[in-house]
Design an enzyme around this catalytic site. Structure first.
Site, short mmCIF file in Angstrom:
data_model
loop_
_atom_site.label_atom_id
_atom_site.label_comp_id
_atom_site.label_asym_id
_atom_site.label_seq_id
_atom_site.Cartn_x
_atom_site.Cartn_y
_atom_site.Cartn_z
CE LYS A 234 -4.33 -1.97 1.55
NZ LYS A 234 -5.43 -1.99 2.53
NE ARG A 275 -7.14 -8.63 0.65
CZ ARG A 275 -6.80 -7.84 -0.36
NH1 ARG A 275 -5.83 -6.94 -0.18
NH2 ARG A 275 -7.42 -7.91 -1.52
#
Length: 315
Positions: A234, A275
């Site tokens: 991210k 994740r």
């Protein structure tokens, strides 16, 4: 610390755990990301087509993924919404094929119709990033399905969330907003023990806000629900790496080592699962973490293995 359970026998082919209840309860799990979208921020279009998608998912299982998170709509900032019918066209056959191979599948969707169809196809978890936009229809669908539900903190949608990343105290406000949505889920018939919390890194968060949430992960784990950490590749990781390297930007594909470090730290802080895109790197990081923690906190003689309530309540 007891040894992690072995996967079911594969009869010569890659197979998963079979059921959610069979997932190991004595370690942090790995959720592998399978994006079936042309526009995801780091791997859009990389696994187009059913055969390519299934092959990649099974490779992640072979590398150590316990769950495969299948998504047909990008949630990156600015992404255009996808009609549920198109989302289902992208995902349902893949979910069905993976379920046939005993892979525990999570359906990554904001749409109740897709959640229902995915569960019918074999998904055993619904991973919803709707956040404060959580619909009553989704609550009803998950209550009826009786599957674990990932409640993610988010504000707005992919087009508006960046403008809503304003907090006086991001940790306490995220915690409070998750508790509000948890209350709605329980009132709507979702069993408390089936709720998984996700702080929603990158969703209506900016830079230091994400790091603050990771540093205070205990404020979520203390609520008594499993906590999923979804940091992989991210923006906040890219920003930190660019600052460290003295460059303008670090591409998403070069953020996997840093992601693995976050996975290890999240496991040490009690995360139920992480994740990730690069399963192998995180699997190695978590193996080292387990060995470290086992040496630091050896089990007492006769002590029962650590379990988590969500696993204990599965049928």
């Amino acid at each position: 610390m007891t040894a992690a359970p072995s996967r079911p026998a594969g009869r010569g082919e890659t197979r998963g755990w079979g059921t959610f209840a069979a997932l190991p309860a004595d370690r942090t799990l790995i959720m592998g990301v399978l994006n079936l979208t042309p526009d995801s921020f780091s791997d859009g279009g990389a696994h187009a087509g059913v055969e390519a998608a299934v092959s990649h998912a099974l490779a992640m299982v072979e590398a150590g993924a316990d769950v495969v998170d299948v998504g047909g709509e990008s949630t990156r900032p600015g992404a255009a919404p996808v009609d549920p019918a198109e989302e289902q066209r992208r995902t349902l056959e893949v979910i069905s094929r993976l379920a046939e191979r005993d892979v525990v599948v999570s359906a990554d969707t904001k749409h109740a119709a897709t959640a229902r169809a995915a569960v019918e196809a074999g998904a055993q978890i619904v991973n919803d990033v709707s956040g404060t936009e959580l619909s009553e229809e989704m609550i009803a669908a998950c209550a009826a399905a009786g599957v674990p539900y990932v409640l993610t903190h988010a504000r707005g949608d992919s087009r508006t969330m960046d403008a809503r990343a304003e907090y006086d105290d991001v940790v306490e406000e995220v915690r409070a907003e998750l508790l509000t949505q948890r209350g709605r889920l329980i009132a709507g018939g979702v069993a408390p023990e089936r709720i998984i919390l996700d702080p929603g890194l990158g969703f209506a968060k900016g830079g230091e806000q994400d790091w603050r949430l990771l540093a205070r992960l205990d404020r979520l784990t203390s609520l008594g629900h499993p906590v999923l950490v979804a940091a992989s590749r991210k923006r906040f990781i890219g920003t930190a790496l660019a600052r460290s390297r003295g460059v303008d930007a670090v591409p998403a594909g070069e953020r996997d080592t840093a992601t693995a470090a976050i996975s290890a730290l999240a496991a040490e802080r009690g995360a139920w699962a992480v994740r990730v895109h690069d399963v192998a790197a995180t699997a190695d990081a978590l193996a080292v973490t387990r060995s470290w923690l086992a040496a630091e906190r050896p089990p007492r003689p006769g002590a029962a293995p650590r379990t988590h309530p969500i696993t204990e309540h599965q049928n």
